[in-house]
Design an enzyme around this catalytic site. Structure first.
Site, PDB file in Angstrom:
ATOM      1  N   ASN A 167       0.884  -1.173   0.000  1.00  8.15           N
ATOM      2  CA  ASN A 167       0.000   0.000   0.000  1.00  8.15           C
ATOM      3  C   ASN A 167       0.915   1.214   0.000  1.00  8.15           C
ATOM      4  OD1 ASN A 167      -2.062  -1.867   2.188  1.00  8.15           O
ATOM      5  ND2 ASN A 167      -2.453  -1.476   0.043  1.00  8.15           N
ATOM      6  N   ASN A 222       2.911  -1.513   6.159  1.00  5.35           N
ATOM      7  CA  ASN A 222       2.398  -0.343   5.426  1.00  5.35           C
ATOM      8  C   ASN A 222       2.351   0.959   6.232  1.00  5.35           C
ATOM      9  OD1 ASN A 222       1.861  -1.532   2.826  1.00  5.35           O
ATOM     10  ND2 ASN A 222       0.140  -2.595   3.771  1.00  5.35           N
ATOM     11  N   HIS A 223       2.429   0.892   7.560  1.00  4.08           N
ATOM     12  CA  HIS A 223       2.335   2.130   8.341  1.00  4.08           C
ATOM     13  C   HIS A 223       3.601   2.975   8.279  1.00  4.08           C
ATOM     14  CE1 HIS A 223      -0.987  -0.109   9.976  1.00  4.08           C
ATOM     15  NE2 HIS A 223      -1.448   0.993  10.515  1.00  4.08           N
ATOM     16  N   TYR A 242       1.658   7.474  11.304  1.00  4.04           N
ATOM     17  CA  TYR A 242       0.777   8.429  10.599  1.00  4.04           C
ATOM     18  C   TYR A 242       1.372   9.843  10.640  1.00  4.04           C
ATOM     19  CZ  TYR A 242      -2.686   4.685  11.068  1.00  4.04           C
ATOM     20  OH  TYR A 242      -3.346   3.495  11.033  1.00  4.04           O
ATOM     21  N   TYR A 259      -8.446   8.599  15.078  1.00 10.30           N
ATOM     22  CA  TYR A 259      -7.769   8.775  13.789  1.00 10.30           C
ATOM     23  C   TYR A 259      -7.985  10.230  13.374  1.00 10.30           C
ATOM     24  CZ  TYR A 259      -6.971   3.837  13.572  1.00 10.30           C
ATOM     25  OH  TYR A 259      -6.532   2.584  13.860  1.00 10.30           O
ATOM     26  N   CYS A 266     -11.317   1.147  21.056  1.00 13.58           N
ATOM     27  CA  CYS A 266     -10.307   0.090  20.941  1.00 13.58           C
ATOM     28  C   CYS A 266     -10.560  -0.967  22.009  1.00 13.58           C
ATOM     29  CB  CYS A 266      -8.910   0.705  21.101  1.00 13.58           C
ATOM     30  SG  CYS A 266      -7.592  -0.445  20.712  1.00 13.58           S
ATOM     31  N   HIS A 301     -11.461  -6.981  19.757  1.00 16.90           N
ATOM     32  CA  HIS A 301     -11.052  -5.832  18.952  1.00 16.90           C
ATOM     33  C   HIS A 301     -11.749  -5.816  17.587  1.00 16.90           C
ATOM     34  CE1 HIS A 301      -8.425  -3.106  16.659  1.00 16.90           C
ATOM     35  NE2 HIS A 301      -8.318  -2.513  17.833  1.00 16.90           N
TER      36      HIS A 301
HETATM   37 ZN    ZN Z   1      -7.771  -0.470  18.414  1.00 15.21          ZN
END
Ligand code: ZN
Length: 487
Positions: free
Chosen positions: A40, A105-106, A171, A230, A250, A255
Protein backbone atom coordinates in the site's frame (compact mmCIF):
# COMPACT_ATOMS: atom_id res chain seq x y z
CA UNK A 1 24.63 8.16 8.97
CA UNK A 2 24.71 8.96 5.29
CA UNK A 3 22.65 7.08 2.79
CA UNK A 4 23.77 7.54 -0.77
CA UNK A 5 22.48 5.03 -3.19
CA UNK A 6 20.22 4.60 -6.11
CA UNK A 7 20.74 7.73 -8.14
CA UNK A 8 24.24 6.97 -9.36
CA UNK A 9 23.20 3.43 -10.16
CA UNK A 10 20.08 4.78 -11.78
CA UNK A 11 22.04 7.21 -13.97
CA UNK A 12 24.35 4.42 -15.01
CA UNK A 13 21.36 2.25 -15.82
CA UNK A 14 19.68 5.02 -17.77
CA UNK A 15 22.86 5.61 -19.73
CA UNK A 16 23.22 1.92 -20.39
CA UNK A 17 19.60 1.80 -21.46
CA UNK A 18 20.08 4.70 -23.83
CA UNK A 19 23.13 3.05 -25.36
CA UNK A 20 21.74 -0.44 -25.75
CA UNK A 21 18.03 0.06 -26.33
CA UNK A 22 16.72 1.17 -29.67
CA UNK A 23 15.90 4.84 -30.00
CA UNK A 24 12.19 4.09 -30.29
CA UNK A 25 12.24 2.13 -27.03
CA UNK A 26 14.00 4.90 -25.14
CA UNK A 27 11.51 7.45 -26.44
CA UNK A 28 8.48 5.31 -25.67
CA UNK A 29 6.58 7.08 -22.95
CA UNK A 30 4.75 5.26 -20.23
CA UNK A 31 2.23 7.02 -18.02
CA UNK A 32 3.88 5.97 -14.73
CA UNK A 33 7.18 7.32 -13.44
CA UNK A 34 8.22 4.14 -11.66
CA UNK A 35 7.06 0.55 -11.27
CA UNK A 36 8.61 -0.05 -7.85
CA UNK A 37 5.83 1.12 -5.53
CA UNK A 38 5.45 -1.70 -2.97
CA UNK A 39 2.39 -2.78 -0.99
CA UNK A 40 0.00 0.00 0.00
CA UNK A 41 2.31 2.62 -1.42
CA UNK A 42 0.68 5.87 -0.27
CA UNK A 43 -2.29 7.10 1.76
CA UNK A 44 -4.12 10.25 2.74
CA UNK A 45 -3.22 9.88 6.43
CA UNK A 46 0.53 9.98 5.82
CA UNK A 47 0.64 13.43 4.32
CA UNK A 48 1.65 15.24 2.33
CA UNK A 49 3.39 12.73 0.11
CA UNK A 50 4.49 15.42 -2.32
CA UNK A 51 5.40 19.10 -2.52
CA UNK A 52 6.07 21.52 -5.36
CA UNK A 53 9.00 23.82 -4.56
CA UNK A 54 10.96 26.11 -6.92
CA UNK A 55 9.66 24.47 -10.08
CA UNK A 56 10.19 20.89 -8.94
CA UNK A 57 7.58 18.45 -7.61
CA UNK A 58 9.07 16.04 -5.06
CA UNK A 59 7.19 12.82 -4.33
CA UNK A 60 7.66 10.08 -1.72
CA UNK A 61 6.19 6.56 -1.49
CA UNK A 62 6.86 3.07 -0.18
CA UNK A 63 9.19 1.15 -2.45
CA UNK A 64 11.00 -2.19 -2.16
CA UNK A 65 11.37 -3.48 1.43
CA UNK A 66 8.79 -0.82 2.41
CA UNK A 67 11.65 1.66 2.28
CA UNK A 68 10.97 5.32 1.48
CA UNK A 69 11.67 6.30 -2.12
CA UNK A 70 11.77 9.82 -3.53
CA UNK A 71 11.52 11.11 -7.08
CA UNK A 72 11.50 14.62 -8.49
CA UNK A 73 9.78 16.05 -11.57
CA UNK A 74 11.36 19.17 -13.10
CA UNK A 75 8.52 21.14 -14.66
CA UNK A 76 10.66 23.33 -16.94
CA UNK A 77 12.27 20.39 -18.72
CA UNK A 78 9.62 17.73 -18.22
CA UNK A 79 12.26 15.39 -16.83
CA UNK A 80 12.18 13.00 -13.93
CA UNK A 81 15.01 12.42 -11.46
CA UNK A 82 15.10 9.19 -9.46
CA UNK A 83 13.49 7.44 -7.74
CA UNK A 84 16.14 7.00 -5.07
CA UNK A 85 15.99 5.18 -1.77
CA UNK A 86 16.09 7.70 1.08
CA UNK A 87 16.35 5.38 4.07
CA UNK A 88 15.72 1.93 5.51
CA UNK A 89 12.37 0.99 7.06
CA UNK A 90 12.98 -1.16 10.16
CA UNK A 91 9.71 -2.99 9.46
CA UNK A 92 10.78 -4.04 5.96
CA UNK A 93 11.25 -7.73 5.19
CA UNK A 94 13.57 -9.55 2.83
CA UNK A 95 13.24 -11.18 0.38
CA UNK A 96 10.32 -9.52 -1.40
CA UNK A 97 7.02 -10.61 0.12
CA UNK A 98 4.12 -11.90 -1.91
CA UNK A 99 1.55 -12.03 0.91
CA UNK A 100 0.06 -8.56 1.51
CA UNK A 101 -0.53 -9.58 5.13
CA UNK A 102 3.24 -9.64 5.65
CA UNK A 103 3.53 -5.93 4.98
CA UNK A 104 2.93 -3.37 7.70
CA UNK A 105 2.40 -0.34 5.43
CA UNK A 106 2.33 2.13 8.34
CA UNK A 107 5.94 3.13 7.72
CA UNK A 108 5.09 5.04 4.55
CA UNK A 109 6.91 8.34 4.15
CA UNK A 110 5.46 11.81 4.35
CA UNK A 111 7.44 14.66 2.82
CA UNK A 112 8.04 18.36 3.36
CA UNK A 113 10.45 20.89 1.86
CA UNK A 114 11.80 23.46 4.30
CA UNK A 115 12.42 27.15 3.60
CA UNK A 116 15.94 26.46 2.38
CA UNK A 117 14.88 23.71 0.00
CA UNK A 118 16.03 20.73 2.05
CA UNK A 119 13.64 17.80 1.66
CA UNK A 120 12.52 16.01 4.83
CA UNK A 121 10.84 12.63 5.24
CA UNK A 122 9.37 10.85 8.23
CA UNK A 123 8.87 7.10 7.83
CA UNK A 124 9.40 3.68 9.40
CA UNK A 125 7.09 3.89 12.40
CA UNK A 126 4.04 1.97 13.51
CA UNK A 127 4.15 3.22 17.04
CA UNK A 128 7.76 2.26 17.81
CA UNK A 129 9.07 -1.02 19.15
CA UNK A 130 8.98 -1.59 22.94
CA UNK A 131 12.78 -1.97 22.94
CA UNK A 132 13.01 1.79 22.32
CA UNK A 133 12.11 2.53 25.95
CA UNK A 134 9.08 3.99 27.64
CA UNK A 135 6.34 5.56 25.53
CA UNK A 136 5.02 8.40 27.69
CA UNK A 137 2.00 9.00 25.46
CA UNK A 138 0.70 5.51 24.95
CA UNK A 139 1.59 1.97 24.09
CA UNK A 140 4.44 0.96 21.81
CA UNK A 141 3.93 -0.76 18.51
CA UNK A 142 6.40 -1.65 15.80
CA UNK A 143 9.25 -0.10 13.86
CA UNK A 144 10.77 3.27 14.61
CA UNK A 145 9.78 6.78 13.51
CA UNK A 146 12.76 8.03 11.46
CA UNK A 147 13.48 11.55 10.19
CA UNK A 148 15.81 11.98 7.22
CA UNK A 149 16.79 15.12 5.34
CA UNK A 150 18.45 15.61 1.97
CA UNK A 151 22.14 16.44 2.28
CA UNK A 152 21.71 19.40 -0.07
CA UNK A 153 18.77 21.66 -0.92
CA UNK A 154 16.83 20.44 -3.95
CA UNK A 155 19.02 17.34 -4.34
CA UNK A 156 17.47 13.93 -3.66
CA UNK A 157 20.63 11.88 -4.20
CA UNK A 158 21.95 11.76 -0.61
CA UNK A 159 20.11 11.60 2.72
CA UNK A 160 21.05 11.96 6.38
CA UNK A 161 19.24 10.79 9.49
CA UNK A 162 18.30 13.53 11.95
CA UNK A 163 17.69 11.90 15.32
CA UNK A 164 15.42 14.65 16.63
CA UNK A 165 11.83 13.38 16.84
CA UNK A 166 10.17 10.79 19.06
CA UNK A 167 10.72 7.24 17.78
CA UNK A 168 7.18 6.24 18.88
CA UNK A 169 5.24 7.65 15.96
CA UNK A 170 3.00 6.60 13.14
CA UNK A 171 0.78 8.43 10.60
CA UNK A 172 3.24 11.29 10.15
CA UNK A 173 1.65 14.53 8.98
CA UNK A 174 3.72 17.62 8.14
CA UNK A 175 2.05 21.00 8.45
CA UNK A 176 4.25 23.75 7.01
CA UNK A 177 3.26 27.27 8.03
CA UNK A 178 3.58 30.27 5.74
CA UNK A 179 6.45 31.54 7.91
CA UNK A 180 8.31 28.24 7.52
CA UNK A 181 7.54 26.77 10.94
CA UNK A 182 7.09 23.01 10.73
CA UNK A 183 4.54 21.12 12.79
CA UNK A 184 4.86 17.35 12.78
CA UNK A 185 1.60 15.72 13.88
CA UNK A 186 1.35 12.00 14.52
CA UNK A 187 -0.06 9.27 16.75
CA UNK A 188 2.45 8.61 19.50
CA UNK A 189 2.30 4.81 19.52
CA UNK A 190 -0.13 2.08 18.56
CA UNK A 191 -3.94 2.42 18.84
CA UNK A 192 -3.94 3.19 22.54
CA UNK A 193 -1.88 6.34 22.28
CA UNK A 194 -2.31 10.11 22.15
CA UNK A 195 -2.11 12.19 18.98
CA UNK A 196 0.61 14.78 19.43
CA UNK A 197 2.62 17.38 17.57
CA UNK A 198 6.20 18.54 17.68
CA UNK A 199 7.08 22.03 16.44
CA UNK A 200 10.25 23.17 14.71
CA UNK A 201 11.13 26.81 14.04
CA UNK A 202 14.56 26.04 12.53
CA UNK A 203 13.70 24.07 9.39
CA UNK A 204 13.44 20.73 11.14
CA UNK A 205 16.89 20.80 12.75
CA UNK A 206 15.39 20.76 16.27
CA UNK A 207 11.88 20.08 17.56
CA UNK A 208 10.12 21.04 20.76
CA UNK A 209 8.91 18.08 22.88
CA UNK A 210 5.60 16.44 21.89
CA UNK A 211 2.39 18.23 22.86
CA UNK A 212 -0.60 15.95 23.33
CA UNK A 213 -3.72 17.01 21.44
CA UNK A 214 -6.07 14.00 21.59
CA UNK A 215 -6.01 11.79 24.66
CA UNK A 216 -6.22 8.03 24.80
CA UNK A 217 -7.58 6.56 28.00
CA UNK A 218 -9.82 3.80 29.29
CA UNK A 219 -13.34 4.48 28.16
CA UNK A 220 -15.66 5.76 30.84
CA UNK A 221 -17.52 2.87 32.43
CA UNK A 222 -15.84 0.22 30.28
CA UNK A 223 -13.10 -2.06 31.50
CA UNK A 224 -11.99 -3.46 28.17
CA UNK A 225 -12.34 -0.49 25.81
CA UNK A 226 -9.92 2.39 25.26
CA UNK A 227 -10.69 5.73 23.63
CA UNK A 228 -8.61 5.98 20.48
CA UNK A 229 -8.55 8.33 17.49
CA UNK A 230 -7.77 8.78 13.79
CA UNK A 231 -7.00 12.40 13.01
CA UNK A 232 -6.04 14.57 10.07
CA UNK A 233 -4.27 17.93 10.47
CA UNK A 234 -3.44 20.75 8.07
CA UNK A 235 -3.31 24.52 7.75
CA UNK A 236 -6.51 26.46 8.18
CA UNK A 237 -6.89 30.16 7.44
CA UNK A 238 -4.60 32.77 8.97
CA UNK A 239 -2.74 31.49 12.00
CA UNK A 240 -4.69 28.28 12.41
CA UNK A 241 -4.20 24.54 12.03
CA UNK A 242 -7.32 22.37 11.78
CA UNK A 243 -7.98 18.87 13.04
CA UNK A 244 -10.74 16.65 11.67
CA UNK A 245 -11.03 13.26 13.31
CA UNK A 246 -13.01 10.15 14.16
CA UNK A 247 -13.26 7.99 17.26
CA UNK A 248 -12.07 4.39 17.55
CA UNK A 249 -13.36 2.29 20.46
CA UNK A 250 -10.31 0.09 20.94
CA UNK A 251 -11.56 -3.10 22.55
CA UNK A 252 -9.48 -5.91 24.00
CA UNK A 253 -10.70 -8.60 23.91
CA UNK A 254 -13.10 -8.27 21.01
CA UNK A 255 -11.05 -5.83 18.95
CA UNK A 256 -12.73 -4.45 15.83
CA UNK A 257 -11.83 -1.73 13.36
CA UNK A 258 -14.96 0.22 14.30
CA UNK A 259 -14.64 3.99 13.96
CA UNK A 260 -17.43 6.46 14.38
CA UNK A 261 -18.48 10.05 15.08
CA UNK A 262 -16.97 12.99 13.23
CA UNK A 263 -15.21 15.88 14.94
CA UNK A 264 -13.50 19.19 14.18
CA UNK A 265 -11.38 21.68 16.10
CA UNK A 266 -8.58 24.14 15.44
CA UNK A 267 -5.40 25.55 16.95
CA UNK A 268 -4.26 29.16 17.04
CA UNK A 269 -0.56 28.86 16.19
CA UNK A 270 0.24 32.16 17.90
CA UNK A 271 -0.33 30.69 21.37
CA UNK A 272 -1.03 26.99 20.78
CA UNK A 273 -4.57 27.29 22.15
CA UNK A 274 -7.28 25.05 20.71
CA UNK A 275 -10.93 25.97 20.23
CA UNK A 276 -14.01 24.39 18.73
CA UNK A 277 -15.64 25.76 15.60
CA UNK A 278 -17.70 28.19 17.70
CA UNK A 279 -14.53 29.58 19.29
CA UNK A 280 -14.93 28.02 22.73
CA UNK A 281 -11.64 27.13 24.43
CA UNK A 282 -10.69 23.46 24.71
CA UNK A 283 -8.57 21.93 27.45
CA UNK A 284 -5.70 19.85 26.10
CA UNK A 285 -5.44 17.01 25.55
CA UNK A 286 -9.00 16.68 24.32
CA UNK A 287 -10.76 13.66 25.84
CA UNK A 288 -13.68 11.66 24.47
CA UNK A 289 -16.03 13.47 26.86
CA UNK A 290 -14.93 16.95 25.82
CA UNK A 291 -14.79 15.97 22.15
CA UNK A 292 -18.39 14.77 22.33
CA UNK A 293 -19.49 17.86 24.19
CA UNK A 294 -17.61 20.53 22.24
CA UNK A 295 -16.20 19.34 18.91
CA UNK A 296 -18.74 16.88 17.48
CA UNK A 297 -19.80 17.42 13.87
CA UNK A 298 -22.11 14.45 13.62
CA UNK A 299 -22.83 11.43 15.78
CA UNK A 300 -22.77 8.60 13.27
CA UNK A 301 -23.84 5.96 15.77
CA UNK A 302 -22.88 2.48 14.69
CA UNK A 303 -22.26 3.54 11.10
CA UNK A 304 -18.56 3.22 10.41
CA UNK A 305 -16.74 6.32 9.25
CA UNK A 306 -13.16 7.32 8.63
CA UNK A 307 -11.13 10.48 8.19
CA UNK A 308 -10.98 12.41 4.95
CA UNK A 309 -9.42 15.84 4.51
CA UNK A 310 -10.37 19.34 5.66
CA UNK A 311 -10.00 22.74 3.98
CA UNK A 312 -11.08 26.19 5.12
CA UNK A 313 -12.75 28.79 2.88
CA UNK A 314 -12.04 32.51 2.53
CA UNK A 315 -14.59 33.24 5.25
CA UNK A 316 -12.66 31.02 7.67
CA UNK A 317 -15.30 28.28 7.60
CA UNK A 318 -14.27 24.63 7.45
CA UNK A 319 -15.35 22.13 4.82
CA UNK A 320 -14.61 18.48 5.59
CA UNK A 321 -15.21 15.13 4.05
CA UNK A 322 -15.34 11.78 5.79
CA UNK A 323 -15.47 8.30 4.30
CA UNK A 324 -18.35 5.95 4.91
CA UNK A 325 -19.10 2.31 3.98
CA UNK A 326 -19.16 1.23 0.34
CA UNK A 327 -16.70 3.90 -0.71
CA UNK A 328 -19.10 6.71 0.10
CA UNK A 329 -17.61 10.17 0.47
CA UNK A 330 -19.72 12.58 2.51
CA UNK A 331 -19.11 16.32 2.55
CA UNK A 332 -19.76 18.51 5.58
CA UNK A 333 -19.68 22.31 5.71
CA UNK A 334 -19.89 24.81 8.56
CA UNK A 335 -21.99 27.78 7.42
CA UNK A 336 -21.04 30.05 10.31
CA UNK A 337 -23.85 28.87 12.57
CA UNK A 338 -24.16 25.13 12.10
CA UNK A 339 -22.78 22.11 10.31
CA UNK A 340 -25.01 21.62 7.30
CA UNK A 341 -26.41 18.11 6.83
CA UNK A 342 -23.78 15.99 5.07
CA UNK A 343 -24.25 15.21 1.40
CA UNK A 344 -22.99 12.25 -0.57
CA UNK A 345 -20.52 13.22 -3.28
CA UNK A 346 -21.90 11.14 -6.11
CA UNK A 347 -23.91 10.88 -9.29
CA UNK A 348 -25.77 7.97 -10.84
CA UNK A 349 -22.48 6.11 -11.31
CA UNK A 350 -21.85 6.05 -7.59
CA UNK A 351 -19.42 8.18 -5.66
CA UNK A 352 -15.78 8.82 -5.05
CA UNK A 353 -13.86 6.81 -2.51
CA UNK A 354 -10.91 8.90 -1.34
CA UNK A 355 -8.89 11.98 -2.25
CA UNK A 356 -8.83 15.66 -1.45
CA UNK A 357 -10.46 18.92 -2.50
CA UNK A 358 -10.04 22.58 -3.41
CA UNK A 359 -12.34 25.39 -2.29
CA UNK A 360 -12.72 28.02 -5.03
CA UNK A 361 -15.28 29.99 -3.05
CA UNK A 362 -17.48 29.12 -0.06
CA UNK A 363 -20.15 27.61 -2.34
CA UNK A 364 -17.86 26.33 -5.09
CA UNK A 365 -15.78 23.26 -4.30
CA UNK A 366 -13.88 20.78 -6.48
CA UNK A 367 -13.07 17.29 -5.20
CA UNK A 368 -10.37 15.11 -6.70
CA UNK A 369 -11.55 11.56 -6.07
CA UNK A 370 -11.01 8.03 -7.25
CA UNK A 371 -13.65 5.42 -7.91
CA UNK A 372 -14.11 2.19 -9.79
CA UNK A 373 -16.59 2.00 -12.65
CA UNK A 374 -17.11 -1.34 -14.39
CA UNK A 375 -13.64 -2.57 -13.45
CA UNK A 376 -11.93 0.63 -14.49
CA UNK A 377 -10.18 2.75 -11.90
CA UNK A 378 -10.98 6.38 -12.48
CA UNK A 379 -9.82 9.69 -11.02
CA UNK A 380 -12.25 12.51 -11.61
CA UNK A 381 -13.12 16.00 -10.53
CA UNK A 382 -16.41 16.28 -8.64
CA UNK A 383 -17.95 19.73 -8.50
CA UNK A 384 -20.48 21.62 -6.48
CA UNK A 385 -21.55 25.22 -7.05
CA UNK A 386 -24.30 25.29 -4.44
CA UNK A 387 -22.36 24.73 -1.25
CA UNK A 388 -22.42 20.95 -1.47
CA UNK A 389 -26.17 20.45 -1.82
CA UNK A 390 -25.62 18.82 -5.22
CA UNK A 391 -22.53 17.30 -6.81
CA UNK A 392 -21.73 16.46 -10.42
CA UNK A 393 -18.88 14.44 -11.83
CA UNK A 394 -16.64 16.69 -13.91
CA UNK A 395 -13.59 15.98 -16.01
CA UNK A 396 -11.91 12.61 -15.87
CA UNK A 397 -8.22 13.15 -15.16
CA UNK A 398 -6.98 9.61 -15.46
CA UNK A 399 -8.31 6.07 -15.68
CA UNK A 400 -6.86 2.59 -15.85
CA UNK A 401 -8.58 -0.57 -16.98
CA UNK A 402 -8.34 -3.38 -14.42
CA UNK A 403 -6.67 -1.28 -11.75
CA UNK A 404 -7.59 0.85 -8.79
CA UNK A 405 -5.78 3.74 -7.14
CA UNK A 406 -4.40 4.63 -3.77
CA UNK A 407 -4.80 8.34 -3.24
CA UNK A 408 -2.79 10.92 -1.35
CA UNK A 409 -3.65 14.46 -0.37
CA UNK A 410 -3.10 17.17 -2.96
CA UNK A 411 0.53 18.06 -3.60
CA UNK A 412 1.48 20.93 -1.32
CA UNK A 413 1.74 24.17 -3.34
CA UNK A 414 0.77 22.08 -6.38
CA UNK A 415 1.55 22.95 -9.98
CA UNK A 416 -1.62 22.31 -12.05
CA UNK A 417 0.30 19.66 -14.02
CA UNK A 418 1.08 17.72 -10.84
CA UNK A 419 -1.86 17.77 -8.47
CA UNK A 420 -1.57 14.39 -6.82
CA UNK A 421 0.75 11.43 -6.40
CA UNK A 422 -1.24 8.18 -6.70
CA UNK A 423 -0.34 4.53 -6.52
CA UNK A 424 -1.85 2.03 -8.91
CA UNK A 425 -3.32 -1.10 -7.33
CA UNK A 426 -3.71 -4.26 -9.35
CA UNK A 427 -5.31 -7.13 -7.49
CA UNK A 428 -4.67 -10.71 -8.59
CA UNK A 429 -1.03 -10.34 -9.50
CA UNK A 430 1.74 -12.53 -8.17
CA UNK A 431 3.73 -9.77 -6.54
CA UNK A 432 3.13 -6.60 -4.53
CA UNK A 433 4.75 -4.08 -6.86
CA UNK A 434 2.68 -1.26 -8.27
CA UNK A 435 3.13 1.58 -10.69
CA UNK A 436 3.24 5.13 -9.37
CA UNK A 437 1.72 8.12 -11.14
CA UNK A 438 1.91 11.86 -10.73
CA UNK A 439 -1.24 13.30 -12.23
CA UNK A 440 -2.49 16.78 -13.02
CA UNK A 441 -4.66 18.67 -15.42
CA UNK A 442 -2.86 17.18 -18.44
CA UNK A 443 -3.10 13.62 -17.10
CA UNK A 444 -0.14 11.62 -15.79
CA UNK A 445 3.42 12.93 -16.11
CA UNK A 446 5.09 9.94 -17.69
CA UNK A 447 8.60 9.25 -18.90
CA UNK A 448 10.53 6.89 -21.16
CA UNK A 449 9.83 3.26 -20.30
CA UNK A 450 13.48 2.48 -19.73
CA UNK A 451 13.63 5.14 -17.00
CA UNK A 452 10.37 4.09 -15.34
CA UNK A 453 11.52 0.47 -15.19
CA UNK A 454 13.07 0.16 -11.72
CA UNK A 455 12.47 -3.44 -10.76
CA UNK A 456 15.51 -5.08 -12.34
CA UNK A 457 15.15 -8.83 -11.90
CA UNK A 458 12.88 -8.62 -8.83
CA UNK A 459 9.87 -10.16 -10.56
CA UNK A 460 11.99 -13.05 -11.82
CA UNK A 461 13.30 -13.64 -8.31
CA UNK A 462 9.76 -13.58 -6.91
CA UNK A 463 8.70 -16.24 -9.40
CA UNK A 464 11.51 -18.43 -8.10
CA UNK A 465 10.37 -18.11 -4.45
CA UNK A 466 8.68 -21.11 -2.84
CA UNK A 467 4.93 -20.63 -2.91
CA UNK A 468 3.45 -19.92 0.52
CA UNK A 469 -0.14 -19.32 1.46
CA UNK A 470 -0.66 -15.78 0.29
CA UNK A 471 -3.30 -13.65 1.91
CA UNK A 472 -3.81 -16.06 4.81
CA UNK A 473 -2.36 -13.60 7.26
CA UNK A 474 -4.14 -10.67 5.67
CA UNK A 475 -7.42 -12.50 6.07
CA UNK A 476 -6.58 -13.37 9.65
CA UNK A 477 -5.73 -9.77 10.46
CA UNK A 478 -8.87 -8.52 8.79
CA UNK A 479 -10.95 -10.97 10.77
CA UNK A 480 -9.34 -9.75 13.96
CA UNK A 481 -9.83 -6.15 12.94
CA UNK A 482 -6.11 -5.52 13.20
CA UNK A 483 -5.70 -4.18 9.69
CA UNK A 484 -5.95 -0.75 11.15
CA UNK A 485 -5.23 1.43 8.21
CA UNK A 486 -7.33 2.02 5.20
CA UNK A 487 -6.06 1.14 1.76
ZN1 ZN B 1 -7.77 -0.47 18.41
Amino acid sequence: MIISLGLTAFRRLALLGALTACAACAAANVDYFTDNGYGNTVSTIHHPAAEHFNGVTYVAYSGPHEDPYVAAYVHATGQWIGPVQAGVNPMGKSPDQIDPGELDNHGRPSLVVDRQGFIHLIFGGHGGDSSLGENKFGTPGKGRFIHVVSAKPGDISTWRILDNVSPFGTYSQWVKRANGDLYLFYRHGSHRSDWVYQKSTDDGRTFAPPVSVLKHQRSAGKLTVHDSWYAWFDNGRGDTITASYVYHPCANPGHTNQRNETYYMLMDCRDGAWTNVQGETLTLPVTKASADQLTLIQATGTERTNHGTCRVDADGRPHVYFRFPHGEVRYFRWDGKAWLPPTKVADASGGGRDGDFIIDSPLKVRMFLNQSRDGTGSIDWWNTTDGGRTWARGDNVFSLNGAGFEMTTLVRNAHPDARMLVGGQVADQEHLYHRMYLIGDRGPLGRPAVEASQLGDRLELIKALPKGTPKKDAKRKKKLGLADDEP
